[in-house]
Write an enzyme that holds these catalytic residues in place. Structure first.
Site, PDB file in Angstrom:
ATOM      1  N   LYS A  86     -19.338  -0.572 -28.489  1.00 31.83           N
ATOM      2  CA  LYS A  86     -19.438  -0.853 -29.922  1.00 31.83           C
ATOM      3  C   LYS A  86     -19.934   0.324 -30.742  1.00 31.83           C
ATOM      4  CE  LYS A  86     -19.530  -4.655 -31.744  1.00 31.83           C
ATOM      5  NZ  LYS A  86     -18.603  -5.261 -32.671  1.00 31.83           N
ATOM      6  N   GLU A  99     -23.048  -2.439 -43.828  1.00 31.96           N
ATOM      7  CA  GLU A  99     -23.441  -3.853 -43.852  1.00 31.96           C
ATOM      8  C   GLU A  99     -24.791  -4.035 -44.539  1.00 31.96           C
ATOM      9  OE1 GLU A  99     -22.171  -5.916 -39.920  1.00 31.96           O
ATOM     10  OE2 GLU A  99     -22.366  -3.783 -39.541  1.00 31.96           O
ATOM     11  N   SER A 126     -24.465  -1.258 -29.907  1.00 35.75           N
ATOM     12  CA  SER A 126     -24.847  -2.612 -29.532  1.00 35.75           C
ATOM     13  C   SER A 126     -25.662  -2.549 -28.261  1.00 35.75           C
ATOM     14  CB  SER A 126     -23.588  -3.446 -29.319  1.00 35.75           C
ATOM     15  OG  SER A 126     -23.851  -4.507 -28.413  1.00 35.75           O
ATOM     16  N   HIS A 134      -6.029  -9.460 -53.932  1.00 32.76           N
ATOM     17  CA  HIS A 134      -6.218 -10.572 -52.975  1.00 32.76           C
ATOM     18  C   HIS A 134      -6.206 -10.075 -51.521  1.00 32.76           C
ATOM     19  CE1 HIS A 134      -5.131 -13.213 -56.436  1.00 32.76           C
ATOM     20  NE2 HIS A 134      -4.263 -12.249 -56.682  1.00 32.76           N
TER      21      HIS A 134
END
Ligand code: ARG
Length: 475
Positions: A282, A289, A276, A155
């Protein structure tokens, strides 16, 4: 070129041609189509439906076309409906009317599924090889972290401490099953369909068993109507590619999460990260992803083919032309994702110190207290209760389990003597989980070497199949 037309008084409109043409995407079947034409040619020659001379001329022209297709010298024109029409045009340009002889006893219905099976086998073998290479990378990375402790999660909450090598190695087992699935799929897919004709077989003396052997298939079709209708192998391949996508997406999620500022465990290398356009600081885990995101289109391709097949009448229906793009797309997608994920894994470093410090937090050693009591013959339900009471006390006092005093332990359960401290050390807790497949470093090392041995067996088996396939293609 169209392979039909005599019974029509008007040509198809531009809109009809635009919708029905498939050459814009099925051209990549050309080498397989030419190879299966060579097999069909031998059958026609064996049945004396072509003279030796004519067969030799056609064979030479087909081989020339193979080279010209590979070099780009021969390409489809905007008037060719599909790969089969384009190649028959190529043959006719070389041989005149003799170029049309191969259509005897053959329909595009049995031809296209034979081509697609060959394409699928070729590319699924390549996919298996990529997965094997990925597994070698995963297992090598896992071996670096066998002795490093980290919190294990359920979890996404601290559950029990584990060897971090154990965590990394788990992914290799999923991909090993995918390689097994491809091998298993191959058994069912390795079936010749050529000779089924449009649907009912042929009155000419064709020899599907000969074609099966010639094209390296394990066997030939048993029912000609099924042979031209069956796309199970496409659906199954798309399930396998979807599941591989799902497995990659779980790596993507893990790397993204562990690389976040809150975790800061994973340091993804610069060359596998992106920046970015507005926030100069960034460093984003875009490979992870994209690995996660691509699962969506892989599953979509499976659903699209299953939906197309659902309720489809037998035998050939033009709907079946929709089988190709999803298959091509899924195989192309994985060919992009796997090398990027593999490189990302190989170059990621994990913060050993941070993981080690985090391992005992969140009361992840509470199970050790319960197991300690069980070893002293306390019934588990009672042991669980006592360990839970230790956690509750720690929460009340804002401390960790090992910070409780001897008296506090004894107060909770008389069997909790000072020796309890021995199991409240992370390394000891991990080392004690010696169940086969468990997290003790000795076990994890075994798992990794067994998995590596299995990987090299698979590597050999797949390499043999790839070799046999490429020998068949160049025969
Ligand atoms: N382009 C077609 C396909 O991909 C080839 C088979 C066409 N057969 C037919 N009877 N129209 O399915």
């Amino acid at each position: 070129m169209a392979l039909w037309g005599a019974r029509f008084s008007r040509k198809p409109t531009d809109a009809v041609f635009a919708l029905s043409q498939s050459v814009s995407f099925d051209w990549r079947l050309a080498p397989y189509d030419l190879r299966s034409s060579l097999a069909h040619l031998s059958v026609l020659e064996k049945a004396s439906l072509l003279s030796k001379d004519d067969a030799a001329k056609i064979r030479t022209a087909l081989k020339e076309l193979l080279t010209e297709v590979a070099s780009g010298k021969f390409a489809p024109s905007s008037h060719d409906e599909d790969v089969h029409s384009a190649l028959e045009r190529g043959l006719t340009e070389k041989l005149g009317s003799l170029g049309g002889s191969l259509r005897a006893g053959r329909s595009r219905n049995d031809q296209v599924t034979t081509d697609l099976r060959l394409f699928a086998i070729d590319h699924m073998l390549g996919l298996a090889q990529m997965l094997i290479e990925l597994n070698e990378v995963i297992l090598k990375k896992a071996a670096e972290y066998v002795d490093d402790a980290a919190p294990g999660f359920t979890h996404i909450q601290h559950a029990q401490p584990v060897s971090f090598g154990h965590e990394i190695a788990k992914h290799a087992h999923a991909f090993a099953r995918d390689v097994d699935r491809i091998q298993d799929w191959l058994q069912r897919t390795s079936v010749n369909s050529l000779g089924a004709g449009a649907l009912s077989g042929s009155s000419l003396q064709l020899d599907p068993e000969f074609v099966a052997k010639n094209l390296g298939f394990v066997k030939s079709f048993e029912n000609s109507i099924d042979a031209v209708s069956d796309r199970d192998y496409v659906a199954e391949a798309l399930f396998i590619t979807s599941l591989i996508g799902v497995h990659l997406s779980r790596i993507g999620e893990e790397w993204t999460l562990l690389g976040s500022t809150e975790f800061s465990w994973a340091k993804i290398a610069d060359e596998y990260s992106t920046g970015s356009s507005i926030m100069p600081q960034k460093k984003n885990p875009d490979m992870a992803e994209l690995a996660r995101g691509k699962a969506g289109r892989l599953i979509g391709n499976l659903v699209s083919v299953l939906t197309m097949l659902k309720g489809l009448p037998f035998a050939y229906n033009r709907d079946l032309q929709e089988d190709k793009e999803p298959l091509f797309d899924s195989l192309d997608t994985l060919a992009l994702v796997i090398p990027a994920v593999s490189g990302m894994i190989a170059t990621t470093n994990f913060d050993r110190e941070k993981m080690k410090l985090s391992a005992p937090t969140g009361f992840s050693l509470a199970t050790e207290i319960a197991d300690y009591l069980v070893r002293k013959n306390v019934p588990f339900a009672q042991a669980h209760e006592a360990a839970g009471a230790c956690v509750a006390l720690c929460e009340k006092l804002s401390c960790e389990l090992h910070e409780l005093s001897d008296d506090q332990f004894a107060g909770i359960h008389s069997t909790l003597d000072p020796k309890i401290r021995e199991v409240l050390a992370v390394q000891g807790a991990i080392a004690s989980r010696t169940t086969a497949g468990g997290t003790a470093p000795s076990q994890v090392s075994n798992q990794i070497s067994n998995a590596l041995a299995k990987t090299s067996d698979s590597r050999r088996e797949i390499a043999n199949k790839i070799k046999a396939f490429s020998e068949m293609m160049s025969a």
